[in-house]
Design an enzyme around this catalytic site. Structure first.
Site, mmCIF file in Angstrom:
data_model
loop_
_atom_site.group_PDB
_atom_site.id
_atom_site.type_symbol
_atom_site.label_atom_id
_atom_site.label_comp_id
_atom_site.label_asym_id
_atom_site.label_seq_id
_atom_site.Cartn_x
_atom_site.Cartn_y
_atom_site.Cartn_z
ATOM 1 N N GLU A 1 -17.800 9.635 36.439
ATOM 2 C CA GLU A 1 -18.776 9.839 35.348
ATOM 3 C C GLU A 1 -19.798 10.900 35.728
ATOM 4 O O GLU A 1 -21.009 10.668 35.661
ATOM 5 C CB GLU A 1 -19.432 8.503 34.939
ATOM 6 C CG GLU A 1 -18.415 7.518 34.386
ATOM 7 C CD GLU A 1 -19.008 6.343 33.620
ATOM 8 O OE1 GLU A 1 -20.226 6.150 33.622
ATOM 9 O OE2 GLU A 1 -18.213 5.608 33.000
ATOM 10 N N GLU B 1 -11.415 3.179 33.470
ATOM 11 C CA GLU B 1 -12.388 2.125 33.128
ATOM 12 C C GLU B 1 -12.187 1.767 31.669
ATOM 13 O O GLU B 1 -12.307 2.639 30.790
ATOM 14 C CB GLU B 1 -13.834 2.577 33.386
ATOM 15 C CG GLU B 1 -14.177 2.584 34.864
ATOM 16 C CD GLU B 1 -15.647 2.848 35.160
ATOM 17 O OE1 GLU B 1 -16.510 2.449 34.350
ATOM 18 O OE2 GLU B 1 -15.920 3.464 36.210
HETATM 19 O O1 AHR Z 1 -18.233 -0.692 34.877
HETATM 20 C C1 AHR Z 1 -19.592 -0.538 34.943
HETATM 21 C C2 AHR Z 1 -20.018 0.925 34.943
HETATM 22 O O2 AHR Z 1 -19.618 1.519 33.757
HETATM 23 C C3 AHR Z 1 -19.387 1.795 35.992
HETATM 24 O O3 AHR Z 1 -20.027 1.700 37.216
HETATM 25 C C4 AHR Z 1 -19.540 3.147 35.424
HETATM 26 O O4 AHR Z 1 -18.570 4.060 35.873
HETATM 27 C C5 AHR Z 1 -19.499 2.910 33.928
HETATM 28 O O5 AHR Z 1 -20.560 3.527 33.283
#
Ligand code: AHR
Length: 497
Positions: A173, A301
């Site tokens: 990110e 994610e």
């Molecule tokens: O999953 C929680 C957070 O969400 C992670 O650390 C990040 O990569 C995303 O914003």
């Protein structure tokens, strides 16, 4: 009755097992307590890894695990987590809950966890607050088999042989918590950092896999990020990531994990099925720069994100998991399967005690969530060939929160066994399906189902409310089968010739 068509002779790509991957972050009680415990905890463990959790994850056939973050990755300095545990640096986990991080779970411990799980390793490096040298040395420390400062350091720390790093993420990110970069800036940084993520051949292991390098991809519908990073750095990567979470309302009001209305159920479904549109659009951009589909889309994610359970640390992101999450998991995995020509890996967040977790723990107690049972059910798809299928859909929902009711995917194993998985998103009505299979005389069908009322969940006192059960609601027909799917259900049928 909804018509379904399956043609096992039309092959549409490999469903890489890593599509069913997971993510473990130094966040809340994921690593500490959930996976890794101290000797004085009184909880059964092998080298610190919880025996009950490892056993459950092996039964689920966990294929790959991402670590150490997430946002934590771009604040993680790997040298803090090596060597004698008592000498490791202590720090505050500024990102998640402001709690003490004693670094007792570091590189060696992660590799030991993956060894016990029998899964592949996905390490996420630090671009946001780390240097090229730091990232390069981590790779050398983990994977070099010769004489070098980092290989020697690893040996001094008691690890003679290098480990295998299957996947390596160059930042996380970086448009946000990983450094607030523009796509142009990140793309150039990516080109620089990845140069030093070296592949070190291993004399004892000539078949050692090359490290699969992953560039940081977009936040949900930020198509400009994908376009720019692919344009500038597409030739230097094996994969590009994508993050998208399903939230019910918006980021300021994510809603409760367990206490929701039927309208909110369909809002969640709407947010989740957007995954299909997202993939289509990002893939169209990737196709522009990589028509041969060499670069994988790494959905590293995903999952539901609700308000934390009342009374828990807001920085720990601990949430329960219901039948609604089982539908989210089953449908999303069907969507990923259908895009397996581009989606090479996906990692649900997070493995234990955080967002859409497959396992929850409380002291020595452990419970498998509805999402766990879906992953275990779908493990038959791992490394199969996706085959052609389609299903007739109708709209279901409340007010303007309407979604398609049925999502399916079908795969074929090397021995010809066909696995069909279908989700019925309709909260309170069954669905009947008439499936026609081309050129595949079925001799035997078996089935399993996960179904309950949408709020149903497994608790520490009542662990088996939502589980995978035998399913008999189907009938063989002359050229396929008919089936009645219960409301709010995930069904798997196994077909043999
Ligand atoms: O999953 C929680 C957070 O969400 C992670 O650390 C990040 O990569 C995303 O914003």
């Amino acid at each position: 009755m909804a018509k379904m068509y399956i043609n096992p002779n039309v092959e549409c790509g490999k469903i890489h097992k890593e599509i069913q991957g997971h993510f473990s972050e130094h966040l809340g009680r994921c690593i500490y307590e959930g996976l890794f415990v101290k000797d004085d905890s009184g909880i059964d463990n092998v080298n610190g890894m919880r025996t009950d959790v490892v056993q459950a994850l092996k039964e689920m056939k966990i294929p790959v695990l991402r670590w150490p973050g997430g946002c934590f990755a771009d604040e993680y300095h790997w040298k803090d987590g090596i060597g004698p545990v008592e000498k490791r640096k202590k720090m505050i986990n500024t990102h998640w809950g402001g709690v003490l991080e004693d670094n007792s779970f570091g590189t060696k411990e992660f590799m030991e966890l993956c060894r016990q799980l029998g899964c592949e390793t996905y390490i996420n490096g630090n671009v946001g607050s780390g240097t090229v040298q730091e990232m390069s040395e981590w790779v050398e420390y983990m994977t070099f088999d010769g004489v070098s400062p980092m290989a020697d350091l690893r040996k001094e720390n008691g690890n003679e042989d290098p480990w295998t790093v299957n996947f390596f993420g160059v930042g996380n990110e970086n448009w946000g918590c990983g450094g607030n970069m523009t796509p142009e800036y990140y793309a150039n940084e990516y080109r620089r950092y990845q140069t030093y993520v070296r592949h070190y051949p291993d004399s004892k292991n000539p078949n050692k896999p090359r490290i699969y390098k992953i560039a940081c991809g977009a936040n949900s519908a930020d198509y400009n990020w994908t376009d720019t990073v692919m344009k500038i750095a597409g030739n230097y990567m094996d994969g590009i990531s994508l993050h998208h979470y399903t939230i019910t309302h918006d980021w300021s009001k994510k809603g409760s994990a367990t206490d929701f209305t039927k309208e909110e159920y369909y809002m969640t479904m709407k947010g989740m099925v957007f995954t299909d549109e997202l993939i289509n659009k990002h893939v169209a951009i990737m196709d522009k720069y990589d028509p041969a589909k060499r670069v994988g889309l790494i959905f590293d994610e995903w999952g539901t994100w609700y308000d934390v359970e009342p009374g828990t640390n807001p920085g720990f992101l601990y949430q329960q998991n219901t039948m609604r999450d089982a539908i989210v998991a089953g449908t999303t995995l069907n969507i990923f399967n259908k895009h397996c020509d581009r989606v090479r890996m996906a990692n649900i967040a997070q493995l234990v005690n955080v967002l859409q977790s497959v396992i929850l723990t409380e002291g020595e107690k452990m419970v498998k969530t509805p999402t766990y049972h879906v992953f275990k059910m779908y493990s038959d798809h791992q490394d199969n060939t996706l085959v052609q299928s389609s299903i007739e859909k109708s709209k279901v929902g409340v007010g303007d929160k309407m979604v398609d009711d049925l999502y399916e995917s079908v795969s074929k194993a090397e021995d010809g066994t066909v696995t069909v998985t279908i989700t019925n998103l309709c909260a309170d009505e069954e669905r009947t399906i008439d499936a026609v299979i081309t050129d595949y005389p079925v001799s035997k069908i078996t089935g399993t189902v996960i179904t309950e009322e949408m709020h149903a969940c497994n608790t520490f006192d009542n662990k088996d409310v939502v589980t995978e059960k035998e399913f008999k609601g189907f009938k063989k027909t002359e050229n396929g089968f008919t089936l009645t799917m219960p409301a709010c259900s995930v069904v798997k049928l196994t077909l043999k010739k």
